[in-house]
Design a protein around this motif. Sequence first.
Motif, PDB file in Angstrom:
ATOM      1  N   GLN A 111       0.823  -1.215   0.000  1.00 27.61           N
ATOM      2  CA  GLN A 111       0.000   0.000   0.000  1.00 27.61           C
ATOM      3  C   GLN A 111       0.848   1.251   0.000  1.00 27.61           C
ATOM      4  O   GLN A 111       0.394   2.307  -0.418  1.00 27.61           O
ATOM      5  CB  GLN A 111      -0.924  -0.046   1.237  1.00 27.61           C
ATOM      6  CG  GLN A 111      -2.157   0.826   1.182  1.00 27.61           C
ATOM      7  CD  GLN A 111      -1.895   2.251   1.679  1.00 27.61           C
ATOM      8  OE1 GLN A 111      -0.782   2.609   2.065  1.00 27.61           O
ATOM      9  NE2 GLN A 111      -2.931   3.070   1.625  1.00 27.61           N
ATOM     10  N   PHE A 168      -8.628  -0.001  -0.137  1.00 27.56           N
ATOM     11  CA  PHE A 168      -7.171  -0.169  -0.097  1.00 27.56           C
ATOM     12  C   PHE A 168      -6.497   0.627   1.003  1.00 27.56           C
ATOM     13  O   PHE A 168      -5.363   0.344   1.381  1.00 27.56           O
ATOM     14  CB  PHE A 168      -6.556   0.251  -1.450  1.00 27.56           C
ATOM     15  CG  PHE A 168      -6.391   1.739  -1.592  1.00 27.56           C
ATOM     16  CD1 PHE A 168      -5.268   2.388  -1.080  1.00 27.56           C
ATOM     17  CD2 PHE A 168      -7.377   2.521  -2.199  1.00 27.56           C
ATOM     18  CE1 PHE A 168      -5.128   3.767  -1.183  1.00 27.56           C
ATOM     19  CE2 PHE A 168      -7.247   3.887  -2.301  1.00 27.56           C
ATOM     20  CZ  PHE A 168      -6.124   4.520  -1.789  1.00 27.56           C
ATOM     21  N   ALA A 197      -4.208  -4.446  -2.088  1.00 27.14           N
ATOM     22  CA  ALA A 197      -3.353  -4.722  -0.920  1.00 27.14           C
ATOM     23  C   ALA A 197      -4.001  -5.814  -0.061  1.00 27.14           C
ATOM     24  O   ALA A 197      -4.471  -5.548   1.043  1.00 27.14           O
ATOM     25  CB  ALA A 197      -3.154  -3.432  -0.102  1.00 27.14           C
ATOM     26  N   ILE A 342      -1.668   5.298  -4.326  1.00 28.34           N
ATOM     27  CA  ILE A 342      -1.794   3.845  -4.511  1.00 28.34           C
ATOM     28  C   ILE A 342      -1.503   3.392  -5.952  1.00 28.34           C
ATOM     29  O   ILE A 342      -0.901   2.345  -6.149  1.00 28.34           O
ATOM     30  CB  ILE A 342      -3.175   3.332  -4.006  1.00 28.34           C
ATOM     31  CG1 ILE A 342      -3.254   1.813  -4.046  1.00 28.34           C
ATOM     32  CG2 ILE A 342      -4.332   3.946  -4.775  1.00 28.34           C
ATOM     33  CD1 ILE A 342      -2.453   1.111  -3.002  1.00 28.34           C
TER      34      ILE A 342
END
Length: 515
Positions: A111, A168, A197, A342
């Motif tokens: 992440q 995420f 993730a 991300i």
Amino acid sequence: MAQTHLLTLTYKGDHNKPDTAHETQNFVDNELVSSTTTKWIEVHDPATNNVVSRVPETTLDECKAAVISAQNAFPAWRDTSIMKRQEMIFKLTNLVRENMDSLALSIVTEQGKTFADAKGDVLRGLQVCETACGITTQLPGEVLEVAKDMETRSYRLPLGVVAAICPFNFPAMIPLWSLPIAIVTGNCLILKPTERAPGATMIIAELCKKAGFPSGVVNVIHGSKPAVDFILDAPEIKAISFVGSNKVGEYIYERGTANGKRVQANLGAKNHAALLPDSNKKHALSAIAGAAFGAAGQRCMALSVLITVGKAREWLPELIENAKGYQAGSGFNARSDLGPLITPQSRDRCVDLITSAEKEGATIALDGRDQKPEGFPNGNWVGPTIITGVKPEMRCYQEEIFGPVLLCVEADTINGAIDLINSNEWGNGAVIFTQSGSSATHFQKRVESGQVGINVPIPVPLPMFSFTGNKRSVAGTGMLNFYGKDGIRFYTQWKTVTSLWRTEDATDLEKPTSM
Ligand code: NAD
């Protein structure tokens, strides 16, 4: 052979990947099971964009197997004594604490947030586990003698198979917003972690097995829309917890409730802070910068709009100086204050929104668009950015940016600041910085957002309370919030029993019974 996230996938505390061979597995019947899918989603380290692993688009048959596993486990799990369930939650709590570093390293790798932030991510989930350990005092129903010899008693019973679909930005905390409460109340859970993730969820699933949860109580499936649509339509799944974007959450709420399910859905945000000129400047400016840029602004409670009230506008140069001290960089580098965004798409969107503000007449007072830490040319970097002269009609104000960008708006009065906050469609959080108790109380009473901070920049309540965002930050009525008392209500249904045991019908009250 099964590869476990906890043991085999060693996170080295650096970016020495790629480990393309690693395949994230489903977790069904307490076993890691390789997917037979032909569709795989790559998981990237956002600091390098190297592939870390790949995650399956779990097939329909595999999703069904997970539900069957949960359904089969439910009768025995429902009937397992509350003390036994509590004992397992205690064990899980200890295991999460013991494995905090493994969980955090997995989060940094997949992440991108800093190790310190990643540990905070785990800690906030751990606190939900800890609170769930008190289930024996939280679950009892009520009893009242409603007439002579007649009483009504109520029980909180589990729903059956329930599901959680996660985003995420908090790979450990958000699965743990649901998991401890769902299972300790006697439900069996299907978890669908973020496909970006998934590692932390896999570690948590393995820890559940270690803690002694029987096969089928926790199952994990993966993927994107197909797995979510399966959850939305499967009649065996009675309730869905969703955290994520408005676009997806509104769809999930609509389709899930149309299918007769309970749905709790926490969505996007645009959190404001009103900075009053009577506040403690040093505390306020440092808190504002931390809340705006920490975790790269990828928190649903990140501070995204600063309203300077009156003369507080004169503090902006100092805020900008303060923000210059925040460095974007690898989450494994202890000197980094924030990690990357991300995905490259998230970065491009964030840059585009900053550029749109410039075009619409705002000033980019601190520009993070070109910040790139040395040695990481391919990461999704945006450094701390401050935009002044923002107007509510600008695109940057209208949309959730989800990046390290602070928009600055001016108001002449506290009421002007409150009006601006209340005219925003989201209602996750609002904060005031002031040393006046009267101003703070006025703000607290008038502001509509569901979570209010007074000199506290990110007012997320600890899990003995619930997460209480409102307006467009939740889907539907938002009646049943995550964790706290509402979390228990969400995962249980009432049964009331009214009984009449007539005194007159008691045998042999005055003399020994003949039986
Ligand atoms: P997202 O909506 O893209 O994804 C969330 C989940 O939905 C993932 O599991 C994903 O696989 C699934 N999904 C994605 N597209 C889908 C589709 N078309 N159909 C069905 N399912 C789909 O959210 P994200 O980008 O992972 O997370 C960021 C968002 O989450 C932000 O908007 C943030 O504000 C919000 N968030 C809110 C809270 C809160 O408590 N209010 C907390 C954390 C994050």
